[in-house]
Design an enzyme around this catalytic site. Sequence first.
Site, short mmCIF file in Angstrom:
data_model
loop_
_atom_site.label_atom_id
_atom_site.label_comp_id
_atom_site.label_asym_id
_atom_site.label_seq_id
_atom_site.Cartn_x
_atom_site.Cartn_y
_atom_site.Cartn_z
CG ASP A 24 21.71 37.10 33.50
OD1 ASP A 24 20.99 36.39 33.18
OD2 ASP A 24 21.89 38.09 32.58
CD GLU A 72 18.66 35.98 28.26
OE1 GLU A 72 18.53 35.96 26.92
OE2 GLU A 72 18.15 36.89 28.88
CD GLU A 73 17.56 39.72 31.27
OE1 GLU A 73 17.37 40.51 30.36
OE2 GLU A 73 16.67 39.30 31.67
NE ARG A 123 4.13 31.27 16.77
CZ ARG A 123 2.90 31.22 16.52
NH1 ARG A 123 1.90 31.25 17.49
NH2 ARG A 123 2.51 31.52 15.34
CG HIS A 152 12.69 43.27 30.92
ND1 HIS A 152 13.93 43.45 30.12
CD2 HIS A 152 12.88 41.81 31.25
CE1 HIS A 152 14.63 42.43 29.85
NE2 HIS A 152 13.90 41.32 30.69
NI NI Z 1 14.59 36.26 30.48
#
Ligand code: NI
Length: 398
Positions: free
Chosen positions: A80, A138-139, A183, A365
Amino acid sequence: MIDAFKSAAADVYDEVVDLRRTFHRHPELSGEEHETARRVAETLETLGLDARRGVYETGVVGTLDGGEPGPTLLLRADMDALPIREETGLDFASENEGVMHACGHDLHTSSLLGTAMILSRHQDAVHGQVRFCFQPHEERIPGGAKFMIEDGVLDATNGVPAPEAVFGQHVKPDLPAGTIGVRPGWFMASADEVYATVTGEGGHAASPHEVAADATYVASQIVVALQSLVSRQCPPDVSSVFTIGRLIADGAPNVIPSSARLEGTFRAMDEDWRYRAHDLFRRVVENTAAAHGASAEVEVREGYPALYNHEGPTRFVEEAATEYVGPEQTVEADPWFAGEDFAFFLQECPGTFYQLGVGSEHGLHTSRVAPDEEALRTSTGFMAYLAWRYGREQAQDR
Ligand code: NI
């Protein structure tokens, strides 16, 4: 196999870049990924792979059965875009006004399709089954991951065992293109939204002593008191942040409003602290309000959990990256305070979420973020290598 995957990655590169530009030109918001999902499913089918549509709304799951026995593995990409008006000036910029792939999910999706292309070329050498999971939504909370899991993406199917590991990647603008960042342990933060409505009593600004409680004043005390949560209650080895970003007290210069509203975000790198902080938030807000003769209503809207990278699979990705991209291009990723619903996958199944450097001056973003597509040359072949190497290693251990 490294050379074979690198040369296959070079072969499919142009096609992957084409796909990426198509996705970029036609971004779709969370829950509306219809065209993207159609292209994904069709591309998988062109490769001769099974593509299950509608695994939670627009979710698509492709399946590749390797020629050798081995485990099931899940690779995930999100599809998305964001409600941002693009300002990159690229010739393949968004044609969907006000919507932009500003978080690199166009790269995640095209890269995973590239990985499917590469693995299909070497299908006979693949151990076990690879599931290609293309996730919508997802957003925006509640996210799509949780619902794809409910729809069975992590379950055994038709005699094929459930996935033993899950891998996903996210682009990272401040790492050079093609770098892999790993990580182990807590890696990304939980992201919850917190709200409080303080009710006092309205009145004349000249006579605060005549109102039962001045909601503006009480809300201000609450903002200050909340700062004690992270500084006084959070264990020192846990990273956490509490921000009130919105404070509405809609009176006038000469009017005390009857209520005030607070809105904020709470993020943490630890699930125990996260839930303890929710309780503390309620306690501080309600009791601070009570201390000043006001009342408060509190709401916590849960976002994604903190993302925990499992030690074994993370070390595995680090080793594979050292072999595939080299030790200089394999870096330790910093803790990342963004939220990510891949965390739900990692709550159910061992695995890791790693970063792919895409060297962009502007951050995610933002309206100007422009990832370097060269990263796709690395990411497609690397994930294919990862899948092949994982299958072979697990098959040998049986
Ligand atoms: Ni993302």
